[in-house]
Design a protein around this motif. Structure first.
Motif, PDB file in Angstrom:
ATOM      1  N   UNK A 169       1.003  -1.507  -0.124  1.00 34.44           N
ATOM      2  CA  UNK A 169      -0.011   0.426   0.365  1.00 34.44           C
ATOM      3  C   UNK A 169       0.177   0.842   0.001  1.00 34.44           C
ATOM      4  N   UNK A 170       1.582   1.125   1.033  1.00 36.50           N
ATOM      5  CA  UNK A 170       2.614   2.307   0.514  1.00 36.50           C
ATOM      6  C   UNK A 170       3.444   2.914  -0.462  1.00 36.50           C
ATOM      7  N   UNK A 171       4.319   1.314  -1.135  1.00 38.11           N
ATOM      8  CA  UNK A 171       4.315   1.480  -2.359  1.00 38.11           C
ATOM      9  C   UNK A 171       3.881   2.187  -3.356  1.00 38.11           C
ATOM     10  N   UNK A 172       2.293   1.909  -3.343  1.00 35.60           N
ATOM     11  CA  UNK A 172       1.279   2.076  -4.041  1.00 35.60           C
ATOM     12  C   UNK A 172       1.086   3.828  -4.505  1.00 35.60           C
ATOM     13  N   UNK A 180      -2.111   6.846   1.883  1.00 31.40           N
ATOM     14  CA  UNK A 180      -1.928   5.338   1.809  1.00 31.40           C
ATOM     15  C   UNK A 180      -3.660   4.888   2.645  1.00 31.40           C
ATOM     16  N   UNK A 181      -3.608   5.767   3.215  1.00 34.98           N
ATOM     17  CA  UNK A 181      -5.332   5.395   4.016  1.00 34.98           C
ATOM     18  C   UNK A 181      -5.897   4.936   2.572  1.00 34.98           C
ATOM     19  N   UNK A 182      -5.937   6.720   1.583  1.00 30.10           N
ATOM     20  CA  UNK A 182      -7.022   6.032   0.461  1.00 30.10           C
ATOM     21  C   UNK A 182      -7.003   5.075  -0.111  1.00 30.10           C
ATOM     22  N   UNK A 183      -5.618   3.805  -0.490  1.00 31.00           N
ATOM     23  CA  UNK A 183      -4.984   2.935  -0.796  1.00 31.00           C
ATOM     24  C   UNK A 183      -6.199   1.999  -0.523  1.00 31.00           C
ATOM     25  N   UNK A 184      -5.442   2.667   0.904  1.00 29.61           N
ATOM     26  CA  UNK A 184      -6.864   0.964   1.438  1.00 29.61           C
ATOM     27  C   UNK A 184      -7.887   1.312   1.718  1.00 29.61           C
ATOM     28  N   UNK A 185      -8.351   1.968   1.650  1.00 32.35           N
ATOM     29  CA  UNK A 185      -9.754   1.793   1.513  1.00 32.35           C
ATOM     30  C   UNK A 185     -10.738   1.795  -0.358  1.00 32.35           C
ATOM     31  N   UNK A 186      -9.520   1.937  -1.321  1.00 26.79           N
ATOM     32  CA  UNK A 186      -9.634   0.822  -2.995  1.00 26.79           C
ATOM     33  C   UNK A 186      -9.337   0.028  -2.237  1.00 26.79           C
TER      34      UNK A 186
END
Length: 221
Positions: A169-172, A180-186
């Motif tokens: 997630x951090x890399x994305x 990173x929180x937005x990535x987790x939601x996605x």
């Protein structure tokens, strides 16, 4: 009326040859050359109502394979996308059409035939080489899986492709310039829409649709 076509191909010779061939059958033609998926995503939004067709090479830099097709269809649902590729096996061609491409044009075709194929796509036909077979030749579960993938947004499809590549997630988040929180939601939404419970399961399903490396595009005949 001017016909505007985006050619997504990182080979200048291919770009020039296509422009020359199309100019002979489409006198009022504007070509928008792009050498990566990112360039297409940057060039199209400001002109989305003016563009008549996107030609996509499956092996362009950036997100490769059918992931790029899904992303473009999700981002620009009103613009037809046709594949132009060095691959010409029947499995890849059938899958491209089943997954929503408006045509599949092998690069081995002569330039006049390619130009004719593109003009047919421009008037609404679904074009592929003769004797390939249609949507029914693709496994039913792959078509159903493609429908689930098509429910993802363009951003979610890009994140899914990055998950297939094993990125965290951090890399994305760093590559996409989002939190990173937005990535987790996605990621949570991706898992829900695909009907799986883990990133690993999502990656396995995505690989069946040939996300990621172009070498995984073609499945068994």
């Amino acid at each position: 009326m001017t016909t505007r076509i985006v050619i997504g191909d990182d080979h200048p010779i291919v770009q020039a040859a296509l422009q020359s061939a199309l100019s002979s059958v489409l006198p009022e033609l504007e070509i928008i050359p792009c050498q990566s998926l990112d360039e297409i995503l940057a060039a199209v939004p400001a002109r989305v109502d003016d563009i008549d067709l996107i030609l996509l090479d499956l092996g362009m830099p950036g997100v490769q394979g059918f992931a790029a097709l899904f992303i473009l269809l999700a981002q620009f649902p009103t613009i037809p996308v046709a594949i132009i590729s060095a691959r010409q096996d029947a499995a890849t061609i059938r899958r491209a059409i089943a997954y929503g491409a408006s045509g599949y044009i092998p690069k081995s075709l002569s330039l006049p035939v390619m130009a004719e194929a593109i003009t047919r796509i421009l008037v609404g036909e679904i074009w592929m080489p003769p004797n390939i077979g249609g949507r029914g030749s693709v496994q039913g579960e792959d078509v159903e899986l493609a429908a689930r993938a098509a429910s993802l947004s363009a951003q979610q499809l890009r994140i899914l492709a990055m998950i297939v590549d094993g990125k965290l997630n951090k890399q994305i988040a760093g590559e996409l310039g989002i939190a990173e929180q937005t990535v987790k939601g996605h990621v949570s939404t991706i898992l829900r829409k695909l009907g799986v419970g883990s990133r690993t399961q999502a990656a396995v399903l995505a690989e069946r649709l040939a996300f990621g490396s172009a070498r995984t595009i073609a499945g068994p005949e």
